[in-house]
Design a protein around this motif. Structure first.
Motif, PDB file in Angstrom:
ATOM      1  N   ALA A   1       3.521  19.413 -11.089  1.00  0.00           N
ATOM      2  CA  ALA A   1       4.819  19.446 -11.757  1.00  0.00           C
ATOM      3  C   ALA A   1       5.011  18.249 -12.685  1.00  0.00           C
ATOM      4  O   ALA A   1       5.771  18.314 -13.659  1.00  0.00           O
ATOM      5  CB  ALA A   1       5.938  19.485 -10.724  1.00  0.00           C
ATOM      6  N   SER A   2       4.313  17.163 -12.400  1.00  0.00           N
ATOM      7  CA  SER A   2       4.450  15.957 -13.214  1.00  0.00           C
ATOM      8  C   SER A   2       3.817  16.102 -14.580  1.00  0.00           C
ATOM      9  O   SER A   2       4.157  15.356 -15.511  1.00  0.00           O
ATOM     10  CB  SER A   2       3.816  14.762 -12.482  1.00  0.00           C
ATOM     11  N   VAL A   3       2.879  17.041 -14.731  1.00  0.00           N
ATOM     12  CA  VAL A   3       2.199  17.224 -16.006  1.00  0.00           C
ATOM     13  C   VAL A   3       3.202  17.600 -17.095  1.00  0.00           C
ATOM     14  O   VAL A   3       3.268  16.968 -18.161  1.00  0.00           O
ATOM     15  CB  VAL A   3       1.089  18.287 -15.902  1.00  0.00           C
ATOM     16  N   SER A   4       3.993  18.631 -16.855  1.00  0.00           N
ATOM     17  CA  SER A   4       4.973  19.059 -17.857  1.00  0.00           C
ATOM     18  C   SER A   4       6.119  18.071 -17.979  1.00  0.00           C
ATOM     19  O   SER A   4       6.644  17.848 -19.081  1.00  0.00           O
ATOM     20  CB  SER A   4       5.512  20.448 -17.508  1.00  0.00           C
TER      21      SER A   4
ATOM     22  N   VAL B   1       0.873  -1.174   0.000  1.00  0.00           N
ATOM     23  CA  VAL B   1       0.000   0.000   0.000  1.00  0.00           C
ATOM     24  C   VAL B   1       0.909   1.222   0.000  1.00  0.00           C
ATOM     25  O   VAL B   1       1.709   1.411   0.927  1.00  0.00           O
ATOM     26  CB  VAL B   1      -0.935   0.023   1.224  1.00  0.00           C
ATOM     27  N   THR B   2       0.799   2.049  -1.014  1.00  0.00           N
ATOM     28  CA  THR B   2       1.711   3.174  -1.161  1.00  0.00           C
ATOM     29  C   THR B   2       0.962   4.350  -1.795  1.00  0.00           C
ATOM     30  O   THR B   2      -0.256   4.442  -1.691  1.00  0.00           O
ATOM     31  CB  THR B   2       2.942   2.749  -1.998  1.00  0.00           C
ATOM     32  N   ILE B   3       1.688   5.264  -2.416  1.00  0.00           N
ATOM     33  CA  ILE B   3       1.074   6.378  -3.139  1.00  0.00           C
ATOM     34  C   ILE B   3       1.514   6.325  -4.590  1.00  0.00           C
ATOM     35  O   ILE B   3       2.512   5.682  -4.933  1.00  0.00           O
ATOM     36  CB  ILE B   3       1.466   7.749  -2.547  1.00  0.00           C
ATOM     37  N   PHE B   4       0.771   7.005  -5.433  1.00  0.00           N
ATOM     38  CA  PHE B   4       1.135   7.092  -6.843  1.00  0.00           C
ATOM     39  C   PHE B   4       2.365   7.985  -6.967  1.00  0.00           C
ATOM     40  O   PHE B   4       2.363   9.129  -6.519  1.00  0.00           O
ATOM     41  CB  PHE B   4      -0.024   7.675  -7.647  1.00  0.00           C
ATOM     42  N   PRO B   5       3.445   7.490  -7.578  1.00  0.00           N
ATOM     43  CA  PRO B   5       4.671   8.296  -7.688  1.00  0.00           C
ATOM     44  C   PRO B   5       4.586   9.374  -8.750  1.00  0.00           C
ATOM     45  O   PRO B   5       3.783   9.288  -9.683  1.00  0.00           O
ATOM     46  CB  PRO B   5       5.735   7.256  -8.044  1.00  0.00           C
ATOM     47  N   ALA B   6       5.429  10.372  -8.611  1.00  0.00           N
ATOM     48  CA  ALA B   6       5.483  11.486  -9.556  1.00  0.00           C
ATOM     49  C   ALA B   6       6.232  11.101 -10.826  1.00  0.00           C
ATOM     50  O   ALA B   6       6.861  10.040 -10.912  1.00  0.00           O
ATOM     51  CB  ALA B   6       6.176  12.680  -8.909  1.00  0.00           C
TER      52      ALA B   6
END
Length: 308
Positions: A259-262, A203-208
């Motif tokens: 910031a992950s979008v660009s 169980v974790t988080i979605f990485p950037a």
């Protein structure tokens, strides 16, 4: 230092063959994913307990169905494979551990060797919070990842009792123990043993997506929990490539990932310095199958092939 690989070109025939192979592998992976997710409720207790708070971001209710990466790579390197009535699997390609493994193989800014594998509490399912003497929780959209370890040399049979060490970056693209501001954290790192089905769940988080790299998750495979104490004992080091459609949905709709979008728009699987020289079949095998949404989070399943 890692260097960027330039995209390679192939004749249409080879490219077409690789795309067909990748599609077949993904269809098989989806079947394995359904089996894995169906047993997730039973798998989690046997893989070890976890701590930490639910720190999911819930800024959007955008729904995303089960997905896979549609991007293709371009290399003629080959993979070992095994076919049987139970399915087809390939050996996961060896990938670099990168500069932030925390497995005893390197130091942080000259402050000494960093080895989270020797720290009490590293064997856990929920890796969102720091453990031991450290405190803090990584913020981000919840991701529940089930890994199935299979033996390529034995008709894709599950491998029980092996250990998987998993780590990845935060939603800001930083790595605990190494990056400025999170050197006093050890979250988003954990070890688990595979159960009788060859499975364990993190169980974790979605990485950037940080500059210059395709979104990814690192992992190492060890023979057992006892041997998972130093990189010198590892059997495999590799990385998972996250599917672009899911990444785009998360980065555009969940707070904290802007910031992950660009960053994602400026990288492709072909230009990535790790996945860029992999075949279509390898990329398909290295990509988890996702389901979920940006409100309640995502679940993902992946099979890891080992020549045991």
């Amino acid at each position: 230092m890692e260097t960027l690989h330039e995209p390679h070109e192939h004749d249409l025939g080879l490219r077409h063959d690789m795309q067909v192979m990748a599609q077949r592998l993904m269809e098989r992976r989806r079947m394995l994913g359904l089996l894995a997710s169906g047993g997730a409720a039973l798998v989690l207790p046997s893989c070890g307990g976890g701590g930490g708070n639910d720190s999911s971001d819930t800024s959007s209710s955008t729904t995303d169905s089960t997905s896979s990466s549609s991007s293709s790579s371009s290399s003629s390197s080959s993979s070992s494979s095994s076919s049987s009535t139970s399915g087809t699997c390939i050996v996961d390609p060896t990938e670099t551990a990168g500069p932030y493994p925390g497995d005893g193989s390197n130091s942080v800014s000259g402050s000494g060797v960093v080895n989270v594998l020797t720290q009490s509490g590293v064997v856990r399912s929920d890796i969102r919070s720091s453990f031991g003497s450290l405190s803090g929780t990584a913020q981000g959209l919840q991701l529940t990842l089930t890994i199935t370890l299979v033996d390529v040399n034995n008709s894709c049979e599950p491998l029980e009792g092996y250990a998987i060490y998993l780590w990845h970056c935060t939603r800001d693209g930083t790595y605990s123990l190494y990056s400025s501001g999170v050197q006093n954290q050890n979250y988003l790192r954990g070890v688990q043993a595979t159960d009788a089905n060859g499975q364990c769940t993190f169980v974790t988080i979605f990485p950037a997506c940080y500059s210059g790299r395709w979104p990814h998750i690192h992992f190492e495979v060890y023979k057992s929990i006892n041997s998972a104490s130093s990189y010198t004992n590892k059997l495999l080091t590799s990385q998972m490539a996250l599917p672009k459609d899911v990444c785009t949905t998360v980065y555009n709709n969940v707070s904290g990932y802007s910031a992950s979008v660009s960053n994602l728009s400026n990288v492709t699987l072909d230009s990535d310095n790790v996945f860029g020289d992999n075949t279509d079949a390898q990329i398909a095998w290295q990509t988890p199958t996702f389901s979920g949404n940006t409100t309640s989070g995502y679940t993902a399943t992946i099979s890891v092939g080992l020549a045991a």
